[in-house]
Write a protein that holds these residues in place. Structure first.
Motif, mmCIF file in Angstrom:
data_model
loop_
_atom_site.group_PDB
_atom_site.id
_atom_site.type_symbol
_atom_site.label_atom_id
_atom_site.label_comp_id
_atom_site.label_asym_id
_atom_site.label_seq_id
_atom_site.Cartn_x
_atom_site.Cartn_y
_atom_site.Cartn_z
ATOM 1 N N LEU A 16 0.863 -1.180 0.000
ATOM 2 C CA LEU A 16 0.000 0.000 0.000
ATOM 3 C C LEU A 16 0.898 1.228 0.000
ATOM 4 O O LEU A 16 1.186 1.809 1.043
ATOM 5 C CB LEU A 16 -0.916 0.001 1.233
ATOM 6 N N VAL A 18 2.001 5.048 -1.114
ATOM 7 C CA VAL A 18 1.517 6.377 -1.462
ATOM 8 C C VAL A 18 2.725 7.299 -1.444
ATOM 9 O O VAL A 18 3.564 7.220 -0.543
ATOM 10 C CB VAL A 18 0.473 6.879 -0.438
ATOM 11 N N ALA A 50 -7.228 -0.615 5.716
ATOM 12 C CA ALA A 50 -6.465 -0.069 4.592
ATOM 13 C C ALA A 50 -6.345 -1.142 3.515
ATOM 14 O O ALA A 50 -6.006 -2.287 3.809
ATOM 15 C CB ALA A 50 -5.081 0.377 5.049
ATOM 16 N N ALA A 52 -5.922 -1.707 -1.146
ATOM 17 C CA ALA A 52 -5.697 -1.156 -2.480
ATOM 18 C C ALA A 52 -6.938 -1.389 -3.320
ATOM 19 O O ALA A 52 -7.613 -2.413 -3.204
ATOM 20 C CB ALA A 52 -4.491 -1.826 -3.127
ATOM 21 N N HIS A 56 -5.819 3.277 -6.491
ATOM 22 C CA HIS A 56 -5.966 4.065 -5.269
ATOM 23 C C HIS A 56 -5.768 3.214 -4.024
ATOM 24 O O HIS A 56 -5.908 1.998 -4.055
ATOM 25 C CB HIS A 56 -7.361 4.696 -5.211
ATOM 26 N N ILE A 57 -5.447 3.892 -2.945
ATOM 27 C CA ILE A 57 -5.408 3.297 -1.614
ATOM 28 C C ILE A 57 -6.612 3.851 -0.863
ATOM 29 O O ILE A 57 -6.852 5.063 -0.879
ATOM 30 C CB ILE A 57 -4.110 3.673 -0.856
ATOM 31 N N ARG A 128 -2.439 5.628 -5.656
ATOM 32 C CA ARG A 128 -1.539 4.524 -5.303
ATOM 33 C C ARG A 128 -0.260 4.636 -6.119
ATOM 34 O O ARG A 128 -0.295 4.835 -7.342
ATOM 35 C CB ARG A 128 -2.224 3.209 -5.607
#
Length: 131
Positions: A16, A18, A50, A52, A56-57, A128
């Motif tokens: 994950l 970012v 959390a 994915a 995006h996360i 992401r």
């Protein structure tokens, strides 16, 4: 611990990633967790998740707290705005506006789903970064 709140954390096993300011993003999550604990009564539950989703996360913080009236959802991200039921607790109404500013600065978005007496779910969506 003092309120007997059950905290559940689930994080996807896939990376994950970012790209961004680590300390500011940590502050975003910490503020959401602080709010969830503050507005959840004794014996309630707070969950952070959390995962994915394509590019995006998604990070969600959910609670079994007092909830937010639907007609107030758009106002809670305004600077200095406080709901009537939150006026008896500490704070100055800047937390959610700062959360929104940091998330937007990272190319993301944040929103809430909530009902009075049913709790709240805040969701953060960030771009992401591929490994």
């Amino acid at each position: 611990e003092d309120k007997g709140i059950n905290l559940l954390v689930t994080v996807a096993s896939s990376p994950l990633l970012v790209q961004g300011d680590r300390s500011r993003l940590q502050r975003v999550v910490a503020n959401l967790l602080d709010n969830a604990i503050k507005y959840t009564p004794e014996g309630g539950k707070v969950a952070i998740h959390a995962a994915a989703e394509a590019e995006h996360i998604l990070i969600t913080v959910a609670d079994t707290g007092i909830g937010i009236p639907p007609d107030e959802h758009r106002n809670i991200f305004n600077r200095f705005y406080r709901l009537d039921q939150s006026r008896s607790t500490s704070g100055c109404g800047l937390g959610l506006s700062l959360i929104q500013a940091v998330v937007r600065a990272h190319g993301g978005s944040v929103w809430v789903e909530s009902e009075i007496g049913q709790g709240s779910v805040f969701t953060i969506k960030l771009p992401r970064k591929q490994p």
